[in-house]
Design a protein around this motif. Structure first.
Motif, mmCIF file in Angstrom:
data_model
loop_
_atom_site.group_PDB
_atom_site.id
_atom_site.type_symbol
_atom_site.label_atom_id
_atom_site.label_comp_id
_atom_site.label_asym_id
_atom_site.label_seq_id
_atom_site.Cartn_x
_atom_site.Cartn_y
_atom_site.Cartn_z
ATOM 1 N N LEU A 72 -27.796 54.893 15.142
ATOM 2 C CA LEU A 72 -29.115 55.521 15.120
ATOM 3 C C LEU A 72 -29.862 55.222 16.406
ATOM 4 O O LEU A 72 -30.504 56.089 16.994
ATOM 5 C CB LEU A 72 -29.936 55.015 13.924
ATOM 6 N N ASN A 73 -29.759 53.981 16.865
ATOM 7 C CA ASN A 73 -30.440 53.603 18.100
ATOM 8 C C ASN A 73 -29.868 54.333 19.306
ATOM 9 O O ASN A 73 -30.615 54.824 20.149
ATOM 10 C CB ASN A 73 -30.316 52.093 18.330
ATOM 11 N N GLN A 87 -28.414 57.131 19.353
ATOM 12 C CA GLN A 87 -28.828 58.525 19.267
ATOM 13 C C GLN A 87 -30.290 58.678 19.688
ATOM 14 O O GLN A 87 -30.648 59.632 20.385
ATOM 15 C CB GLN A 87 -28.599 59.009 17.833
ATOM 16 N N GLY A 88 -31.126 57.717 19.302
ATOM 17 C CA GLY A 88 -32.525 57.753 19.714
ATOM 18 C C GLY A 88 -32.649 57.702 21.227
ATOM 19 O O GLY A 88 -33.395 58.478 21.832
ATOM 20 N N ARG A 108 -30.346 58.584 23.353
ATOM 21 C CA ARG A 108 -29.815 59.832 23.894
ATOM 22 C C ARG A 108 -30.903 60.903 23.885
ATOM 23 O O ARG A 108 -31.045 61.657 24.852
ATOM 24 C CB ARG A 108 -28.608 60.301 23.082
ATOM 25 N N GLU A 109 -31.681 60.969 22.817
ATOM 26 C CA GLU A 109 -32.734 61.983 22.750
ATOM 27 C C GLU A 109 -33.748 61.791 23.872
ATOM 28 O O GLU A 109 -34.215 62.739 24.474
ATOM 29 C CB GLU A 109 -33.442 61.942 21.392
ATOM 30 N N LEU A 110 -34.097 60.520 24.136
ATOM 31 C CA LEU A 110 -35.051 60.246 25.211
ATOM 32 C C LEU A 110 -34.496 60.717 26.549
ATOM 33 O O LEU A 110 -35.202 61.323 27.353
ATOM 34 C CB LEU A 110 -35.369 58.746 25.270
ATOM 35 N N LYS A 111 -33.194 60.419 26.787
ATOM 36 C CA LYS A 111 -32.594 60.833 28.054
ATOM 37 C C LYS A 111 -32.523 62.359 28.145
ATOM 38 O O LYS A 111 -32.745 62.945 29.197
ATOM 39 C CB LYS A 111 -31.193 60.220 28.207
ATOM 40 N N ARG A 112 -32.222 62.996 27.004
ATOM 41 C CA ARG A 112 -32.137 64.456 26.993
ATOM 42 C C ARG A 112 -33.472 65.110 27.335
ATOM 43 O O ARG A 112 -33.513 66.200 27.896
ATOM 44 C CB ARG A 112 -31.721 64.929 25.603
ATOM 45 N N LEU A 113 -34.576 64.446 26.933
ATOM 46 C CA LEU A 113 -35.888 65.025 27.215
ATOM 47 C C LEU A 113 -36.122 65.100 28.711
ATOM 48 O O LEU A 113 -36.700 66.060 29.215
ATOM 49 C CB LEU A 113 -36.986 64.172 26.565
ATOM 50 N N TRP A 171 -26.711 59.972 9.992
ATOM 51 C CA TRP A 171 -28.073 60.458 9.767
ATOM 52 C C TRP A 171 -28.279 60.855 8.323
ATOM 53 O O TRP A 171 -29.320 60.546 7.724
ATOM 54 C CB TRP A 171 -28.357 61.655 10.663
#
Ligand SMILES: [K+]
Ligand SMILES: [K+]
Lengths: 485, 485
Positions: free
Chosen positions: B364-365, B367-368, B370-375, B400
């Motif tokens: 989960l972490n 993935q979290g 990854r989302e920040l980097k994707r932004l 998830w």
């Protein structure tokens, strides 16, 4: 990063925002409540600050990139929130320290609606009007943020709406498109506010109260001009009007845009939207549960009264408005906790409501069901669909990232509050109330936040910001990768 | 669905389980505590029930499919949990009603370790031994479940381990492979128990206490033969031994299998495992935080004592053992809530620990992040990696799904408890304590669950089962799609 271009924009925003402080000043003149001078001072300080940010950077008009959007959005809320605290800092009545002033200002602008002030009924009208106006302006900002900006930034799965929002989005240039969309949204928002104001007025509110409460209703803010909140009016009709306008404001404003666009009224767009259907279903389910328990426990004298209260509180809390009539925190059994939990769902994306947003919870549920089906048929391929459209995996992943970040911020804020000495249930509900931009909590924060320590007020301000900026907009600024290049 | 073949297996299991009741009967004979007859009765009833399930179905030996696994696993825990309550129902000392007996039995078998009994020190040794044995057997069952069965079923991302577990998994036939793996795991589990027992004994426990506490330590169960739990011994050495064996039992048993397999000892496999590293890091971080706060608040007389208590309670709660020395629920600031929250992480997958498991929280972490980097870089492609291996998207999605189902079950159980009249903090912590298979909670359930209503005991039994069966194993049985075909 185009720092000076960003400073220029922020300076302009502050200068623009300072002008709005003239509105409460006019209210002060009308009611001769003596608060006019405070607002003129606040106006001048804010105007001067804004211009001094703008002036040295006035020629930096370079085109901004999507990446700059994160910083602008965060600055927008933090700077305006800080400037917005000026009238509270300056005013003698109510007398508020720095933490209290910032809390009240951020609570207004983020449309949280948690207050540190008691004795509202005796305050100058100008201050009361200003609090409601802060919410209204905040609500406006949120709609533009959620409908026009977040889809471009791709926060928490909101790229889902990228194709659906009006205007071309081929390039990553933000400014012209946002300005155009914002204008249209502002018009819809204004019409809605006027309609709400007229309805309240015809239902028996004074004109002043009608304007003030229309502001906090369409913003799903929850501030009131009375300590007793909507309970002051003791009117099922006013309650019903509030419910109707909360639900309308809880819809995605991009839908309003589509429904009342160039091609005449098309009300079908609402009912065809899976998020709206889920949203309405949640309101209905909560109302039925609350009504059944209240009726079974004979909490109120009549069934009509139970229905009135159940509908009003269910919608007020689950849309994250946070208006109250009676104190729902004293309701029997699990109802207070159920309603407080329902604020995690909140309004639709692109509405003025808070919480995690209906669409995200809907996607989480669909994904949960998919996992169950996959367990039984491991080799089958299941697509997650909204309406008839398949949802891209990237969107689902982004929603999950959002969910876990939400949970993480929640736990950290709650632990921090307990560290300041707050009791567990109050800490829990205080974070729910602020992170979901709801307003009232349970326990010692069931009615107002006046008794909390200054340290906890600052933590809660941060929680409001995290909630309003959909976690990631703020969180991304703390990553090294954002500041590189 | 091969109902009769499943009934045959369940019958065999019950008959086999009945034999274990002879062990406490022998204890009763040794200590002459008078409880022997109760266990003989329980043995006979259980044996007869098992045989009468088995006998009519004894020729149904058809090969079972992966899908049948869900039902078998759920039946395994529910049927053995029910049969396990027999001695509590029969015994005069302690005198327990149906809800209490089931609660104690399920709490044992699921290695939750929450108890409804007070006055442990005065109970017959046979009953005390039986409670510890239930945990030990439950721990054994969990390891087989988590290492050999769940990866095949693909519960909550555990297909991740499918390739890593020993033996061929090309086909969906479960039985031969599970039996083989189970035997190897049982051997490791037994050796670990004996080592733990010897260590406790040498450190000064009586032989009886050493055996009993080694059972509940390697099972990460938390039952004790004393009301004061590990605090009874008041020995930093015993505390340290407990910590060491809890951590070893908190590792994935597939790693133990790999480390002590055919090729001699290979301790490197532990440190190369990303989950183990994260697990150890969590224990360290929690210990440091607890120690710092305890030392700063001078809760204990000396720094050594603070360290002893911080280490013991941090490991005991976060691995979900739930042993106590002092009452950590009285610790200062946010420590009690922090530790209780840490039990959501729990042990590694494939261990006897509860919670959501370290690997899932780790994913989960990741993935979290990854989302920040994707932004920041929307067009870049980021793979989630564990060690050097990329994690398949399907696994991340399954994790998830697990997380949201966990949250949903949590909220529903908590609301149900509040509906029975339990106060909010106690309800919250009671669900944490049972869903995470932790044991002790906060508030009125900080020490034992004796004061809770019968209705809430049944809800908590369900929460224990949901936690132990990793939510989905149980949840999938409620879907129509499972029963179709
Ligand atoms: K609100
Ligand atoms: K336990």
């Amino acid at each position: 990063m185009q720092f000076r271009a960003i400073l220029r924009i922020v300076g302009l925003l502050v200068a623009l925002f300072s002008v709005t402080m003239l509105a409460p000043a006019i209210v002060a003149v009308i009611y001769k409540d003596g608060a006019g001078r405070d607002f003129i001072s606040a106006f001048l300080i804010a105007l001067f600050s804004g211009l001094s940010l703008w002036f040295p950077n006035r020629y930096y008009k370079s085109e901004l990139k999507a990446k700059d959007g994160f910083l602008i959005v965060v600055l927008f809320w933090t700077v305006l929130g800080s400037v917005g605290s000026l009238p509270f800092l300056i005013s003698e009545q109510p007398k508020m320290n720095v933490a209290e002033s910032f809390f009240e200002s951020f609570s207004g602008l983020t449309t949280t609606g948690a207050t540190v002030i008691t004795g509202l009924d005796n305050l100058p009208k100008a201050i009361l009007f200003y609090r409601q106006m802060l919410q209204w302006l905040g609500g406006m900002g949120i709609i533009v943020l959620a409908v026009a900006v977040l889809p471009i930034l791709g926060i928490g799965g909101m790229q889902l709406y990228r194709a659906e929002t009006p205007g071309p989005v081929k390039d990553s240039k933000m400014t012209p498109r946002i300005a155009e969309t914002a204008k249209a949204l502002w018009y819809i928002y204004l019409c809605l506010t006027i309609a709400c104001m007229l309805a309240f007025w015809l239902a028996g509110m004074s004109l002043f109260d009608a304007i003030c409460h229309s502001f906090s209703t369409v913003a799903i803010g929850g501030f009131s001009t009375h300590d007793a909140s909507m309970g002051f009016f003791n009117s099922p009709l006013i309650n019903l009007i509030t419910v109707v306008f909360l639900i309308i404001s809880g819809f995605n404003f991009a839908l309003h845009f589509a429904a009342f666009g160039n091609h005449g009224m098309r009300l079908k767009v609402y009912l065809k939207d899976p998020e709206v259907r889920a949203f309405l279903y949640i309101q209905l389910a909560l109302t039925v549960i609350c009504f059944s328990v209240l009726a079974a426990h004979q909490t109120y004298d009549s069934l009509e009264q139970s229905l009135d209260q159940a509908l009003f509180q269910a919608v007020s809390i689950s849309t994250t408005a946070g208006f109250s009539t009676t104190s729902f925190s004293d309701w029997p059994l699990f109802l207070p906790v159920l309603l407080v939990f329902s604020s995690f769902i909140g309004g639709c994306a692109g509405s003025t409501g808070g919480g995690m947003k209906v669409i995200r919870v809907l996607l989480l549920n669909l994904q949960g069901f998919r996992e169950l089906k996959r367990l039984v048929h491991p080799r089958a391929i299941y697509k997650i669909k909204l309406g008839k459209k398949a949802v891209p995996d990237k969107v689902v992943e982004a929603v999950w990232g959002f969910f876990s970040a939400y949970a993480l911020v929640f736990v950290i804020c709650m632990l921090a509050l307990i560290a300041t000495g707050m009791e567990e249930l109050s800490a829990f509900s205080a974070v729910v109330a602020t992170l979901n931009n709801l307003g009232p909590g349970l326990g010692e924060v069931a009615v107002h936040f006046g008794e909390t320590s200054d340290a906890s007020k600052w933590i809660l301000v941060l929680a409001m910001l995290f909630g309003r900026l959909e976690i990631f907009t703020l969180l991304v600024l703390f990553t090294p990768v954002y500041w590189k290049s």
